[in-house]
Design a protein around this motif. Structure first.
Motif, PDB file in Angstrom:
ATOM      1  N   VAL A  26     -10.750  65.333 110.303  1.00 31.27           N
ATOM      2  CA  VAL A  26     -10.109  65.034 109.027  1.00 31.27           C
ATOM      3  C   VAL A  26     -11.202  64.985 107.963  1.00 31.27           C
ATOM      4  N   THR A  27     -11.044  65.802 106.929  1.00 27.63           N
ATOM      5  CA  THR A  27     -12.025  65.830 105.844  1.00 27.63           C
ATOM      6  C   THR A  27     -11.339  65.531 104.516  1.00 27.63           C
ATOM      7  N   GLU A  28     -12.117  65.026 103.582  1.00 26.47           N
ATOM      8  CA  GLU A  28     -11.613  64.775 102.222  1.00 26.47           C
ATOM      9  C   GLU A  28     -11.717  66.086 101.457  1.00 26.47           C
ATOM     10  N   ILE A  29     -10.619  66.539 100.894  1.00 30.85           N
ATOM     11  CA  ILE A  29     -10.587  67.802 100.152  1.00 30.85           C
ATOM     12  C   ILE A  29     -10.116  67.505  98.731  1.00 30.85           C
ATOM     13  N   PRO A  30     -10.840  67.989  97.732  1.00 27.38           N
ATOM     14  CA  PRO A  30     -10.345  67.804  96.359  1.00 27.38           C
ATOM     15  C   PRO A  30      -9.201  68.781  96.068  1.00 27.38           C
ATOM     16  N   PHE A  31      -8.114  68.248  95.533  1.00 26.33           N
ATOM     17  CA  PHE A  31      -6.965  69.074  95.185  1.00 26.33           C
ATOM     18  C   PHE A  31      -6.959  69.344  93.689  1.00 26.33           C
ATOM     19  N   LYS A  32      -6.524  70.562  93.304  1.00 23.93           N
ATOM     20  CA  LYS A  32      -6.491  70.924  91.887  1.00 23.93           C
ATOM     21  C   LYS A  32      -5.082  71.008  91.310  1.00 23.93           C
ATOM     22  N   SER A  33      -4.069  71.227  92.185  1.00 24.38           N
ATOM     23  CA  SER A  33      -2.707  71.331  91.668  1.00 24.38           C
ATOM     24  C   SER A  33      -1.699  71.002  92.757  1.00 24.38           C
ATOM     25  N   LEU A  34      -0.457  70.863  92.317  1.00 28.39           N
ATOM     26  CA  LEU A  34       0.636  70.494  93.193  1.00 28.39           C
ATOM     27  C   LEU A  34       1.788  71.454  92.967  1.00 28.39           C
ATOM     28  N   GLU A  35       2.422  71.904  94.050  1.00 31.97           N
ATOM     29  CA  GLU A  35       3.608  72.754  93.950  1.00 31.97           C
ATOM     30  C   GLU A  35       4.791  72.011  94.547  1.00 31.97           C
ATOM     31  N   LEU A  36       5.946  72.165  93.915  1.00 27.47           N
ATOM     32  CA  LEU A  36       7.151  71.463  94.308  1.00 27.47           C
ATOM     33  C   LEU A  36       8.279  72.475  94.440  1.00 27.47           C
ATOM     34  N   SER A  37       9.027  72.401  95.541  1.00 31.59           N
ATOM     35  CA  SER A  37      10.172  73.289  95.716  1.00 31.59           C
ATOM     36  C   SER A  37      11.275  72.551  96.463  1.00 31.59           C
ATOM     37  N   ILE A  38      12.473  73.126  96.408  1.00 24.22           N
ATOM     38  CA  ILE A  38      13.613  72.579  97.134  1.00 24.22           C
ATOM     39  C   ILE A  38      14.397  73.748  97.709  1.00 24.22           C
ATOM     40  N   SER A  39      14.938  73.550  98.894  1.00 21.65           N
ATOM     41  CA  SER A  39      15.723  74.604  99.540  1.00 21.65           C
ATOM     42  C   SER A  39      17.048  74.010 100.007  1.00 21.65           C
ATOM     43  N   PRO A  40      18.154  74.583  99.545  1.00 22.60           N
ATOM     44  CA  PRO A  40      18.279  75.706  98.636  1.00 22.60           C
ATOM     45  C   PRO A  40      17.901  75.316  97.208  1.00 22.60           C
ATOM     46  N   ALA A  41      17.649  76.324  96.375  1.00 21.49           N
ATOM     47  CA  ALA A  41      17.176  76.095  95.005  1.00 21.49           C
ATOM     48  C   ALA A  41      18.228  75.384  94.149  1.00 21.49           C
ATOM     49  N   ASP A  42      19.495  75.723  94.316  1.00 23.21           N
ATOM     50  CA  ASP A  42      20.601  75.062  93.626  1.00 23.21           C
ATOM     51  C   ASP A  42      21.417  74.316  94.669  1.00 23.21           C
ATOM     52  N   LEU A  43      21.919  73.136  94.299  1.00 21.49           N
ATOM     53  CA  LEU A  43      22.677  72.312  95.240  1.00 21.49           C
ATOM     54  C   LEU A  43      24.100  72.110  94.752  1.00 21.49           C
ATOM     55  N   HIS A  44      25.059  72.190  95.656  1.00 22.58           N
ATOM     56  CA  HIS A  44      26.430  71.806  95.338  1.00 22.58           C
ATOM     57  C   HIS A  44      26.533  70.295  95.484  1.00 22.58           C
ATOM     58  N   VAL A  45      27.406  69.680  94.700  1.00 24.28           N
ATOM     59  CA  VAL A  45      27.596  68.234  94.760  1.00 24.28           C
ATOM     60  C   VAL A  45      27.872  67.828  96.204  1.00 24.28           C
ATOM     61  N   GLY A  46      27.128  66.823  96.671  1.00 31.71           N
ATOM     62  CA  GLY A  46      27.250  66.347  98.038  1.00 31.71           C
ATOM     63  C   GLY A  46      26.264  66.999  99.002  1.00 31.71           C
ATOM     64  N   GLN A  47      25.660  68.101  98.593  1.00 31.23           N
ATOM     65  CA  GLN A  47      24.741  68.836  99.464  1.00 31.23           C
ATOM     66  C   GLN A  47      23.338  68.236  99.425  1.00 31.23           C
ATOM     67  N   LEU A  48      22.647  68.326 100.553  1.00 32.74           N
ATOM     68  CA  LEU A  48      21.249  67.906 100.655  1.00 32.74           C
ATOM     69  C   LEU A  48      20.342  69.120 100.580  1.00 32.74           C
ATOM     70  N   GLY A  49      19.237  68.975  99.863  1.00 28.36           N
ATOM     71  CA  GLY A  49      18.221  70.015  99.810  1.00 28.36           C
ATOM     72  C   GLY A  49      16.915  69.481 100.376  1.00 28.36           C
TER      73      GLY A  49
END
Length: 186
Positions: free
Chosen positions: A73-96
């Protein structure tokens, strides 16, 4: 540190069949190891080295088979963060499924979904909720999903669709149920 890496335990049998045994593996954690193991994922907790010791047995009467790998395990400097959800659009009641990836200075990608230092938030709260690593759509509209990790942040607009949008077909199976008093149907 604070990122996670998947691992798999594979068994090769006498007929040369290779089977993924990860779900049935037993891990023996050691207090001194700088990582945490859970369901096929190793997450770095602090810089250091340790050993991942894994056991498997086909039945309770079988002898254990074991395997061991080194974990650094090493310490790594991070420069950015990416965020996504699947599926991209959700119907009411649906989990992504929410996925958060930290990008290191050298361009390598590290999954940080589910780590303790990751904070997820959704606004307005009336449109959706965060349930662990998932987002549930509550009402139609657009919600802003936000992730914060080690001083970095990412935002994503998620559209919650009315369940009446599109061609929805509901059916119940089996077509009929016969139960005895007190019985629960599977």
């Amino acid at each position: 540190v604070d990122a996670q890496v998947p691992w798999k335990l594979k068994g090769r049998f006498a007929d040369d069949r290779v089977v993924d045994l990860t779900a049935a593996a037993e891990c023996t954690p050691r207090v001194e190891d700088p990582f945490f193991v859970d369901r096929g994922v190793v997450r770095g907790l602090e810089a250091g080295e340790g050993k991942l010791f894994v056991q498997y047995r086909a039945t309770p009467d079988s002898e254990y088979l074991s395997a061991e790998i080194s974990v650094v395990v090493t310490e790594i400097p991070f420069k950015s963060l990416e965020l996504s959800i699947s599926p991209a659009d959700l119907h009411v009641g649906q989990l992504g499924e929410v996925a958060v990836t930290a990008i290191a200075d050298d361009g390598t990608r590290h999954t940080v979904t589910g780590t303790e230092k990751l904070a997820l938030e959704v606004l307005p709260a009336a449109n959706a909720t965060i349930e662990g690593r998932r987002m549930r759509a509550l009402t139609p509209g657009i919600a802003k999903l936000s992730a914060k990790f080690k001083g970095l942040s990412a935002n994503l607009d998620v559209t919650m669709l009315n369940p009446d949008d599109g061609d929805n077909i509901l059916s119940i199976h089996p077509k009929t149920l016969t139960l005895r008093v007190g019985e629960i149907a599977d």
